[in-house]
Design a protein around this motif. Structure first.
Motif, short mmCIF file in Angstrom:
data_model
loop_
_atom_site.label_atom_id
_atom_site.label_comp_id
_atom_site.label_asym_id
_atom_site.label_seq_id
_atom_site.Cartn_x
_atom_site.Cartn_y
_atom_site.Cartn_z
N SER A 188 16.81 -74.95 2.03
CA SER A 188 17.71 -74.55 3.12
C SER A 188 17.93 -75.71 4.09
O SER A 188 19.05 -75.95 4.54
CB SER A 188 17.13 -73.35 3.87
N ARG A 189 16.87 -76.44 4.40
CA ARG A 189 17.03 -77.56 5.32
C ARG A 189 17.79 -78.71 4.69
O ARG A 189 18.53 -79.43 5.38
CB ARG A 189 15.67 -78.00 5.85
N ASN A 190 17.66 -78.90 3.40
CA ASN A 190 18.46 -79.95 2.77
C ASN A 190 19.91 -79.52 2.56
O ASN A 190 20.80 -80.38 2.51
CB ASN A 190 17.80 -80.42 1.48
N ILE A 191 20.17 -78.21 2.50
CA ILE A 191 21.55 -77.74 2.59
C ILE A 191 22.11 -78.04 3.97
O ILE A 191 23.26 -78.49 4.13
CB ILE A 191 21.64 -76.22 2.30
N ALA A 192 21.31 -77.79 5.01
CA ALA A 192 21.76 -78.08 6.38
C ALA A 192 22.05 -79.56 6.56
O ALA A 192 23.04 -79.94 7.20
CB ALA A 192 20.71 -77.60 7.38
N ARG A 193 21.20 -80.42 6.01
CA ARG A 193 21.46 -81.87 6.09
C ARG A 193 22.75 -82.22 5.36
O ARG A 193 23.51 -83.08 5.80
CB ARG A 193 20.29 -82.65 5.50
N TYR A 194 23.00 -81.56 4.25
CA TYR A 194 24.22 -81.80 3.48
C TYR A 194 25.45 -81.44 4.31
O TYR A 194 26.44 -82.18 4.36
CB TYR A 194 24.16 -80.94 2.21
N ILE A 195 25.39 -80.28 4.99
CA ILE A 195 26.51 -79.85 5.83
C ILE A 195 26.71 -80.83 6.98
O ILE A 195 27.85 -81.18 7.32
CB ILE A 195 26.25 -78.42 6.34
N ASP A 196 25.63 -81.28 7.57
CA ASP A 196 25.71 -82.27 8.64
C ASP A 196 26.35 -83.56 8.14
O ASP A 196 27.16 -84.19 8.84
CB ASP A 196 24.29 -82.54 9.16
#
Length: 448
Positions: A253-261
């Motif tokens: 989930s946090r690496n999805i968030a980094r991807y979106i960022d």
């Protein structure tokens, strides 16, 4: 194949990246006018409370969901039937906010991928609305920002992305029953698990239209992405391993968030995303949580500055303050900006190969770090060019270094000491689209 490379990482303090014109075009196509039109349509149903009227053609949750389905059907017709549109329902009863038997009905639209149709990324928004009393199903409850904005964004993303073909599948979900207990999300997450969906990312959009906060701040240039840390389904054995190898801030989930960022920085003009290391706002929840509960990567995308006078409030004016979630509280260009962030992120992930699986790492008491991963299925991922290793200092929020290593399954970074960094691996397409980064071990795994 094993490749060994000498690397001066201090001279490579950047991340290489191939710009994608298609993503710029997708962002430009997202229409504030379409989002405004859809929000107005949803508000005009009077109330969309889960327990409200279902027989009327003009008022209540029944009329709202039929209208949503008709919109998805119209989108599908324009793309030659590229969407599978259906109702998904379950009878809920005996719950604190649904005491009597009630059919909770969501509307789902699936755009199947051409080479890997069982790999999914998802955008969701909520259908229902409420006033001060969560059991009041008859009073007017416009729900303009919470959450007609997120649902209108989901419809608009479907309009734009349905013009393209992707390797992986994209789900556009209008989820019911959020205010009564996150039931639409629970039903869809359980169905995904039962049907064996390889669900790699859920982007839940809940309130994406307000720019004037209760704190007096007016800001249309930032957004929040909430992402849980340690996966809910972690086993005791995995927790023991994580204690020694890390991974608390590198859940999928946090690496999805980094991807979106990362997408926001490159494709969304005048938008800065705040990745927040928390499941949701303090002690609160949203429709991404049922997916997290089953181990799926899921995040919440929303406005930065909330106005609590416009959330879960009866329509009224007291002491000169207007309460209620009305159209006046939605900034449509801002909602379009956050919708474009979703659309670009979904498209990039769906065009990219699947995230690598079975990523592992070794290098204790050695001068170098070696990563291994399983080769992707070439039939599912004919666009695969190879893999890319990322690393960063352990207190850095975003990936700082990268190296494309080709179509191999093992690579050694010479003179990069494992103790000083966090590492991950992404898959890369021939056109340069990248998957989210996968942290080694169970803590970072996206599933098979």
């Amino acid at each position: 194949m094993i490749l060994i490379a000498g690397l001066n990482h201090n001279a490579q303090a950047d991340v290489t990246y191939q710009d994608q014109q298609n993503l710029h075009e997708i962002v430009k196509q997202i229409s504030p006018k379409n989002i405004e039109k859809d929000v107005i349509s949803l508000v005009n149903f009077g109330t969309r409370h889960t327990l409200s009227e279902t027989e009327s053609d003009t008022r209540g949750i029944g009329a709202a969901r039929r209208w949503i389905k008709s919109e998805f059907d119209a989108i599908s017709e324009k793309c030659g039937g590229c969407l599978k549109v259906y109702y998904q329902s379950q009878i809920i009863q005996g719950e604190s906010r649904i005491p009597n038997a009630t059919e909770v009905v969501s509307v789902i639209a699936v755009q199947r991928g051409i080479s890997d149709p069982n790999r999914f990324v998802m955008m969701s928004g909520d259908i229902d609305s409420r006033v001060s009393d969560p059991m009041n199903s008859s009073s007017d409850s416009p729900g303009a920002n919470d959450n007609a904005s997120g649902l209108a964004g989901t419809l608009e993303a479907a309009r734009v992305l349905s013009q393209y073909k992707f390797n992986g599948s994209i789900v556009y979900a209008a989820l019911a029953g959020e205010e009564q207990g996150l039931f639409g999300g629970k039903i869809l997450a359980e169905a995904a698990k039962k049907d064996g969906w390889r669900l790699k990312a859920v982007l839940n959009n809940d309130m994406i239209g307000n720019i004037a906060g209760i704190n007096g701040v007016i800001n249309n240039t930032s957004a929040r992405v909430f992402a849980e840390g340690t996966r809910m389904t972690e086993t005791p054995e995995e927790a023991r391993s994580r204690r020694f190898t890390g991974g608390e801030v590198d859940s999928p989930s946090r690496n999805i968030a980094r991807y979106i960022d990362w997408i926001a920085d490159r494709y969304i003009p005048n938008l800065d995303t705040m990745v927040i290391y928390r499941l949701d706002r303090f002690t609160r929840g949203g429709h991404h949580r049922p997916f997290n509960d089953l181990g799926y990567p899921a995040v919440r995308i929303m406005e930065t500055n909330e106005n609590y006078n416009r959330q879960h409030q009866d329509l009224r004016t007291e002491n000169g303050i207007e309460y209620g979630d009305t159209l006046a509280g939605v900034n449509f260009p801002y909602a379009a900006k956050l919708t474009s962030l979703n659309a670009a992120s979904l498209a990039s992930m769906a065009w990219a190969p699947s995230p690598p699986a079975k990523v592992s790492i070794k290098g204790a008491v050695q001068p170098s770090t070696t990563l291994n991963w399983a080769a992707l299925d070439k039939k599912q991922n004919p666009q695969l060019a190879g893999y890319k290793i990322y690393w960063r200092y352990t207190d850095a929020p975003q990936w700082q270094y990268s190296k494309f290593v080709g179509d191999v399954t093992e690579y050694t970074l010479d003179n990069v000491v494992i103790d000083n960094y966090f590492f991950g691996v992404a898959s890369v397409s021939t056109e340069g689209y990248e998957s989210p980064v996968v942290f080694p071990g169970a803590a970072g795994a996206f599933g098979e």
